[in-house]
Design an enzyme around this catalytic site. Structure first.
Site, short mmCIF file in Angstrom:
data_model
loop_
_atom_site.label_atom_id
_atom_site.label_comp_id
_atom_site.label_asym_id
_atom_site.label_seq_id
_atom_site.Cartn_x
_atom_site.Cartn_y
_atom_site.Cartn_z
N GLY A 244 0.78 -1.24 0.00
CA GLY A 244 0.00 0.00 0.00
C GLY A 244 0.81 1.28 0.00
CG ASN B 105 1.86 3.11 -5.84
OD1 ASN B 105 2.23 4.09 -6.47
ND2 ASN B 105 2.49 1.93 -5.89
CG MET C 64 -1.55 -8.79 -5.71
SD MET C 64 -0.50 -8.05 -6.99
CE MET C 64 0.36 -9.52 -7.56
CE LYS C 65 -6.97 -13.11 -5.31
NZ LYS C 65 -7.32 -12.83 -3.94
CB ILE C 66 -9.15 -10.76 -12.71
CG1 ILE C 66 -7.87 -11.48 -13.13
CG2 ILE C 66 -9.96 -10.28 -13.91
CD1 ILE C 66 -7.00 -10.78 -14.14
CG ASN D 96 -3.35 -1.58 -12.62
OD1 ASN D 96 -3.18 -1.62 -11.39
ND2 ASN D 96 -2.71 -2.40 -13.45
CG HIS E 275 1.96 -3.32 -15.17
ND1 HIS E 275 1.53 -4.49 -14.56
CD2 HIS E 275 2.97 -3.69 -15.99
CE1 HIS E 275 2.26 -5.50 -15.01
NE2 HIS E 275 3.13 -5.04 -15.88
C1 GRF Z 1 3.46 -1.48 -7.51
O1 GRF Z 1 4.78 -1.66 -7.89
C2 GRF Z 1 2.54 -1.52 -8.70
O2 GRF Z 1 3.16 -1.17 -9.89
C3 GRF Z 1 2.11 -2.96 -8.76
O3 GRF Z 1 2.08 -3.38 -7.43
C4 GRF Z 1 2.97 -2.62 -6.64
C5 GRF Z 1 2.21 -2.13 -5.46
O4 GRF Z 1 3.01 -1.56 -4.47
N1 GRF Z 1 0.86 -3.07 -9.45
P1 GRF Z 1 2.34 -0.90 -3.19
O5 GRF Z 1 1.39 -1.91 -2.58
O6 GRF Z 1 1.63 0.34 -3.63
O7 GRF Z 1 3.49 -0.60 -2.27
#
Ligand code: GRF
Length: 193
Positions: free
Chosen positions: A20, A22, A94-96, A111, A113
């Site tokens: 988390g 981000n 991590m889920k669709i 999203n 990535h």
């Molecule tokens: C990030 O690197 C993002 O690109 C990927 O999952 C990671 C999440 O990191 N989808 P965080 O949970 O925000 O630390």
């Protein structure tokens, strides 16, 4: 005036599964009164997600979901509706996302990535990049559609890989860029709002 601006912020839900960081970054950015969104809800499919601590710390309501339950998307949609959510940000989720949610939030799910899409969709991006002897790495913020990591790109940021970069360093450098890219993408989407 601050109060008036805060009133018109876009109501946003962040979906997480893990660290988390981000989410934390978006929460802190959203405290800036000129930032267009407010994080009103956090949804996690993982009850041990560290990111839930940020929801608690910053007093943001959160919802735990069990994606193994049949029709769990009804519960998600109800909560999104109840909180009047307009934008969904996936941040390490991590889920669709089920079709029903995508159809209800057309063009309103984004999203982040950890690669320069369309290269390295899916998991284990850093190990695949190293194996492939890539020159560049980076991150991409994109709209979510029904195909994995395939929607229109909003912001992409890159850096050059050093010979000495391992997976851990690549992740660190990528995440540093992510903390710039995600807010930038949100500002870009809502600049004419
Ligand atoms: C990030 O690197 C993002 O690109 C990927 O999952 C990671 C999440 O990191 N989808 P965080 O949970 O925000 O630390």
């Amino acid at each position: 005036l601050v109060w008036v601006i805060a009133m018109v912020k876009i109501k946003t839900c962040v979906f997480i599964s893990g660290q988390g960081t981000n989410l934390k970054n978006l929460i802190l950015k959203s405290r800036d009164c000129s930032f267009p969104v407010k994080i009103n809800l956090v949804i996690s499919d993982n009850k041990s997600a560290k990111g839930l601590n940020y929801a608690q710390k910053y007093k943001i309501p959160f919802l735990l979901i069990n994606t193994k339950k049949k029709n769990y998307e009804n519960k998600v949609l109800n909560h999104l509706k109840k909180n009047k959510i307009y934008l969904i940000c996936l941040a390490g989720y991590m889920k669709i996302i089920p079709k029903r949610i995508i159809n209800n939030f057309k063009g309103k799910i984004i999203n982040i990535h950890p690669s320069l899409l369309p290269k390295f969709k899916g998991l284990n991006t850093f190990s695949r990049m190293l194996k492939n002897k890539e020159i560049k790495a980076g991150c991409t913020v994109h709209f979510v559609d029904e195909k994995l990591d395939s929607g229109n790109v909003i912001v992409k940021k890159m850096f050059y890989i050093n010979n000495s970069d391992d997976e851990k360093i690549l992740k660190k450098k990528t995440q540093k860029l992510e903390y710039k890219a995600y807010p930038e993408a949100i500002i870009k989407i809502f600049k004419n709002y």
